[in-house]
Design a protein around this motif. Sequence first.
Motif, short mmCIF file in Angstrom:
data_model
loop_
_atom_site.label_atom_id
_atom_site.label_comp_id
_atom_site.label_asym_id
_atom_site.label_seq_id
_atom_site.Cartn_x
_atom_site.Cartn_y
_atom_site.Cartn_z
N VAL A 1 5.84 -0.85 15.05
CA VAL A 1 5.61 -2.17 14.46
C VAL A 1 6.84 -2.63 13.69
O VAL A 1 7.25 -3.80 13.77
N ILE A 2 7.48 -1.73 12.95
CA ILE A 2 8.68 -2.08 12.19
C ILE A 2 9.80 -2.51 13.13
O ILE A 2 10.48 -3.53 12.90
N TRP A 3 10.00 -1.76 14.21
CA TRP A 3 11.03 -2.12 15.17
C TRP A 3 10.71 -3.46 15.85
O TRP A 3 11.61 -4.28 16.08
N SER A 4 9.45 -3.65 16.20
CA SER A 4 9.03 -4.90 16.84
C SER A 4 9.29 -6.09 15.92
O SER A 4 9.80 -7.13 16.34
N MET A 5 8.94 -5.92 14.63
CA MET A 5 9.15 -7.00 13.68
C MET A 5 10.63 -7.30 13.52
O MET A 5 11.05 -8.47 13.46
N ALA A 6 11.46 -6.27 13.46
CA ALA A 6 12.90 -6.46 13.32
C ALA A 6 13.47 -7.22 14.51
O ALA A 6 14.29 -8.15 14.37
N LEU A 7 13.05 -6.84 15.71
CA LEU A 7 13.52 -7.52 16.92
C LEU A 7 13.03 -8.96 16.97
O LEU A 7 13.76 -9.86 17.40
N LEU A 8 11.79 -9.19 16.53
CA LEU A 8 11.24 -10.55 16.51
C LEU A 8 12.03 -11.43 15.54
O LEU A 8 12.27 -12.60 15.82
N ILE A 9 12.41 -10.87 14.40
CA ILE A 9 13.12 -11.64 13.39
C ILE A 9 14.54 -11.97 13.84
O ILE A 9 14.96 -13.15 13.84
N PHE A 10 15.30 -10.95 14.26
CA PHE A 10 16.72 -11.16 14.54
C PHE A 10 16.98 -11.75 15.93
O PHE A 10 17.77 -12.69 16.07
N LEU A 11 16.33 -11.21 16.95
CA LEU A 11 16.57 -11.70 18.30
C LEU A 11 15.59 -12.80 18.70
O LEU A 11 15.99 -13.86 19.16
N GLY A 12 14.30 -12.53 18.51
CA GLY A 12 13.28 -13.49 18.94
C GLY A 12 13.25 -14.75 18.11
O GLY A 12 12.77 -15.79 18.59
N SER A 13 13.74 -14.70 16.87
CA SER A 13 13.69 -15.88 16.00
C SER A 13 15.07 -16.49 15.79
O SER A 13 15.34 -17.60 16.26
N ILE A 14 15.95 -15.77 15.11
CA ILE A 14 17.25 -16.34 14.75
C ILE A 14 18.08 -16.70 15.99
O ILE A 14 18.57 -17.82 16.13
N VAL A 15 18.22 -15.76 16.91
CA VAL A 15 19.06 -16.00 18.09
C VAL A 15 18.40 -16.95 19.08
O VAL A 15 18.96 -17.99 19.44
N THR A 16 17.19 -16.61 19.49
CA THR A 16 16.56 -17.35 20.59
C THR A 16 16.13 -18.74 20.20
O THR A 16 16.32 -19.70 20.96
N PHE A 17 15.54 -18.90 19.02
CA PHE A 17 15.05 -20.23 18.67
C PHE A 17 16.21 -21.18 18.36
O PHE A 17 16.10 -22.39 18.59
N THR A 18 17.31 -20.64 17.85
CA THR A 18 18.50 -21.47 17.66
C THR A 18 19.02 -21.95 19.02
O THR A 18 19.38 -23.12 19.19
N ALA A 19 19.04 -21.03 19.99
CA ALA A 19 19.46 -21.40 21.35
C ALA A 19 18.52 -22.44 21.94
O ALA A 19 18.95 -23.39 22.60
N PHE A 20 17.23 -22.28 21.70
CA PHE A 20 16.21 -23.22 22.20
C PHE A 20 16.44 -24.61 21.63
O PHE A 20 16.46 -25.61 22.37
N ASN A 21 16.62 -24.72 20.31
CA ASN A 21 16.86 -26.01 19.67
C ASN A 21 18.16 -26.64 20.18
O ASN A 21 18.24 -27.86 20.38
N TYR A 22 19.15 -25.81 20.40
CA TYR A 22 20.44 -26.31 20.90
C TYR A 22 20.28 -26.92 22.29
O TYR A 22 20.74 -28.03 22.57
#
Length: 315
Positions: free
Chosen positions: A220-241
């Motif tokens: 769960v900790i690893w999943s949350m970390a991946l969701l925050i850094f890759l799934g949120s910061i990286v991917t959603f920024t790319a999506f908005n762009y």
Amino acid sequence: MAKMQRNTILVVLSFFAIYFIWGSTYLWNKIAVTELPAFMLAGIRFVIAGSLIFIISKLLGFPLKISKKQFKNTFIAGFLFLTFGNGVVVWALKFVDSSFAALEVSAQPLVVLLMMRLLQGKKIQPMSIIGVFLGITGIFLLVGQQEIIAQEGAVLGMVLIFVCMLSWSYGSLFVGKADLPSNFFVNTGYQMLSSGLSLLIVSTLLGETWSSPHTWSSPVIWSMALLIFLGSIVTFTAFNYLLRIVSPEKVATSSYVNPIIAMILGWYFLNEEITLQSVIASFILLTGVYFINTKKQLTIFSRFTGKRIPKKMVD
């Protein structure tokens, strides 16, 4: 010329993010939601991600000040994409497999197309009509599996995901024309922080039981970390762009790849069953998505009808 090359690379990387990383988020959310309440999970994810984005923006010298109208629009976009669109999908994952959820969400280009027709009056091209028919057929085959419907809460999960698709699709159209912060990173930060706080309020109102990270399991900790850094910061920024420089239909083509990635990861890590009917449904559905999005559709149609299509309609 150098500037154009940098933009091209950024576009390619952004599409890679929404294609492959986003396809992995179904697995990460499924792992996390087995232990954590859905809205608490999503709320913590976006509050942390949004806060980190603001810290990084400050360090990079990006201006954080935006107008009242822009703040209002980022709040609306965040609600459509994250508070409702993502928060409810995470909740739905309590009832359906991650691969099934990804397959159902793959129908989003169909929903975007129909919304563009209903809300913007955009004409549906002949090949897109075939795509709509195939898409509806694929969805019918996917959700009509008795072994899936018989599972407790499965129908509720299906309905929740469909409603989230409506929210995401309308959000895609809204963001394409709304007055938002010019910096895509800052724009993402405002959407995530406002949505994260909203989700935590929803979690509190629903009486979800919160827990401290030190009680979470390692997966769960690893999943949350991946969701925050890759799934949120990286991917959603790319999506908005991407939503600001290409059409909503092209952004929605991530639906081609997301379900395949989700199916493979769900099968490998969670032992989720992939039925023959799901495979057939996904093939029909993704074929429909291709017909909806292909730029060659008018040229193909002209070969069958013998009618010449003006070049400007194909571009």
